[in-house]
Scaffold this motif. Sequence first.
Motif, PDB file in Angstrom:
ATOM      1  N   LEU A 143     -54.355   6.075 -35.424  1.00 48.61           N
ATOM      2  CA  LEU A 143     -54.453   4.808 -36.148  1.00 48.61           C
ATOM      3  C   LEU A 143     -54.786   3.677 -35.180  1.00 48.61           C
ATOM      4  O   LEU A 143     -54.209   3.591 -34.093  1.00 48.61           O
ATOM      5  N   VAL A 144     -55.695   2.809 -35.613  1.00 51.57           N
ATOM      6  CA  VAL A 144     -56.151   1.694 -34.790  1.00 51.57           C
ATOM      7  C   VAL A 144     -56.201   0.446 -35.664  1.00 51.57           C
ATOM      8  O   VAL A 144     -56.695   0.500 -36.795  1.00 51.57           O
TER       9      VAL A 144
ATOM     10  N   LEU B 152     -54.378  -7.976 -24.527  1.00 50.73           N
ATOM     11  CA  LEU B 152     -55.560  -7.835 -25.365  1.00 50.73           C
ATOM     12  C   LEU B 152     -55.448  -6.641 -26.300  1.00 50.73           C
ATOM     13  O   LEU B 152     -55.979  -6.670 -27.410  1.00 50.73           O
ATOM     14  N   PHE B 153     -54.785  -5.590 -25.865  1.00 53.61           N
ATOM     15  CA  PHE B 153     -54.546  -4.454 -26.747  1.00 53.61           C
ATOM     16  C   PHE B 153     -53.385  -3.631 -26.216  1.00 53.61           C
ATOM     17  O   PHE B 153     -52.984  -3.763 -25.056  1.00 53.61           O
ATOM     18  N   VAL B 154     -52.845  -2.799 -27.085  1.00 53.65           N
ATOM     19  CA  VAL B 154     -51.754  -1.892 -26.735  1.00 53.65           C
ATOM     20  C   VAL B 154     -52.171  -0.472 -27.107  1.00 53.65           C
ATOM     21  O   VAL B 154     -52.589  -0.213 -28.235  1.00 53.65           O
TER      22      VAL B 154
ATOM     23  N   LEU C  90     -52.944   2.487 -31.761  1.00 53.01           N
ATOM     24  CA  LEU C  90     -53.444   1.451 -30.854  1.00 53.01           C
ATOM     25  C   LEU C  90     -53.676   0.177 -31.654  1.00 53.01           C
ATOM     26  O   LEU C  90     -54.192   0.219 -32.783  1.00 53.01           O
ATOM     27  N   THR C  91     -53.314  -0.948 -31.078  1.00 54.81           N
ATOM     28  CA  THR C  91     -53.472  -2.239 -31.751  1.00 54.81           C
ATOM     29  C   THR C  91     -54.152  -3.216 -30.799  1.00 54.81           C
ATOM     30  O   THR C  91     -53.972  -3.135 -29.580  1.00 54.81           O
TER      31      THR C  91
ATOM     32  N   LEU D 209     -60.700  -2.937 -27.230  1.00 52.73           N
ATOM     33  CA  LEU D 209     -59.939  -1.761 -27.635  1.00 52.73           C
ATOM     34  C   LEU D 209     -60.860  -0.585 -27.940  1.00 52.73           C
ATOM     35  O   LEU D 209     -60.598   0.549 -27.523  1.00 52.73           O
ATOM     36  N   CYS D 210     -61.937  -0.823 -28.664  1.00 48.17           N
ATOM     37  CA  CYS D 210     -62.845   0.281 -29.000  1.00 48.17           C
ATOM     38  C   CYS D 210     -63.488   0.873 -27.748  1.00 48.17           C
ATOM     39  O   CYS D 210     -63.642   2.097 -27.641  1.00 48.17           O
ATOM     40  N   LEU D 211     -63.850   0.039 -26.783  1.00 47.25           N
ATOM     41  CA  LEU D 211     -64.381   0.557 -25.526  1.00 47.25           C
ATOM     42  C   LEU D 211     -63.320   1.345 -24.771  1.00 47.25           C
ATOM     43  O   LEU D 211     -63.618   2.374 -24.146  1.00 47.25           O
TER      44      LEU D 211
END
Length: 319
Positions: free
Chosen positions: A106-107, A151-153, A159-160, A170-172
Amino acid sequence: MTHRVVVLARHGVIPFELSIPARIFGAARTADGRQLYDVRTCGLAAGTVRTDADFDVVVPHGPEALTGADTVVIPASYETTSVSRDGRLPAELAAAFERIEQKTRLVSICTGAFALAAAGRLDGRPATTHWRSTGRFAELFPQVKLDPDVLFVDDGDILTSAGVAAGIDLCLHIVRRDFGTAVANRAARRCLVPPWRDGGQAQYVDQPVPEAAAPTTAGARTWALARLDQPLTLDDLASQQAMSVRTFTRRFRQENGVSPGQWLIQQRVDRARHLLEDSDLTVDEVARRCGFGTTASMRQHLRASLGVSPSGYRRTFRS
């Protein structure tokens, strides 16, 4: 087999965030051009989805597309369309979540984290969201370990990301985790975005500038990047900017969202990843060139950051 990504578009979706997964994952390809992800967009029902802009989008799939997905991405919609005032999911969205298999990654992008939290998927887990929404998020979901500064976790199977362009970061990161640095860097070049951004949300939050023409820490960062193979101390970095250690540390965190020590470790981990993927150097030599000092130290930091040993990383991602 390509990795199947399904993006769930809800009414009120923000078009920019909705487009990020298809753009980044669509740009992730092997060296000979083979696509690595199959990206599909679905709604709570097939058909027209209202956006927060002056146009709507038409999605070809309904929630049945969520079943069997390898990764499900929840882009930002306004929080009020994601959850009720008491933090519960609307029935239609809750039914869609029930279609997502337990093994599915899940993202969330930006305030998409509200939907994940309302579904109970973030209970007891670290997460982030847009800095402007962190107060409301913490009030609605005190059981989530909210980190408002990053910026992301990446918490493994969930992942958020923070707001807007942090979804690109995050996508990269996901591409890098799935297929290695070389693939992620090619995708970033295709999209004309940096493959990695330093720091966290703190650098983007409105705050008073300490003083006009205040010196930055950019010179020290550039100096350090050219000397990652050497032992570098906080005194060394501060002296490059002619600052006291205390002033340098405060200003570095203001600009980058992390401490100088955390930043140095991340740069060394990134350098190690490149060398493990693209060189024939021994693991001991990689550790030396990245400034870890010993193989044991590099192994510890790679496990903490990537969950894998240097040898295991090389076996998986060697070009």
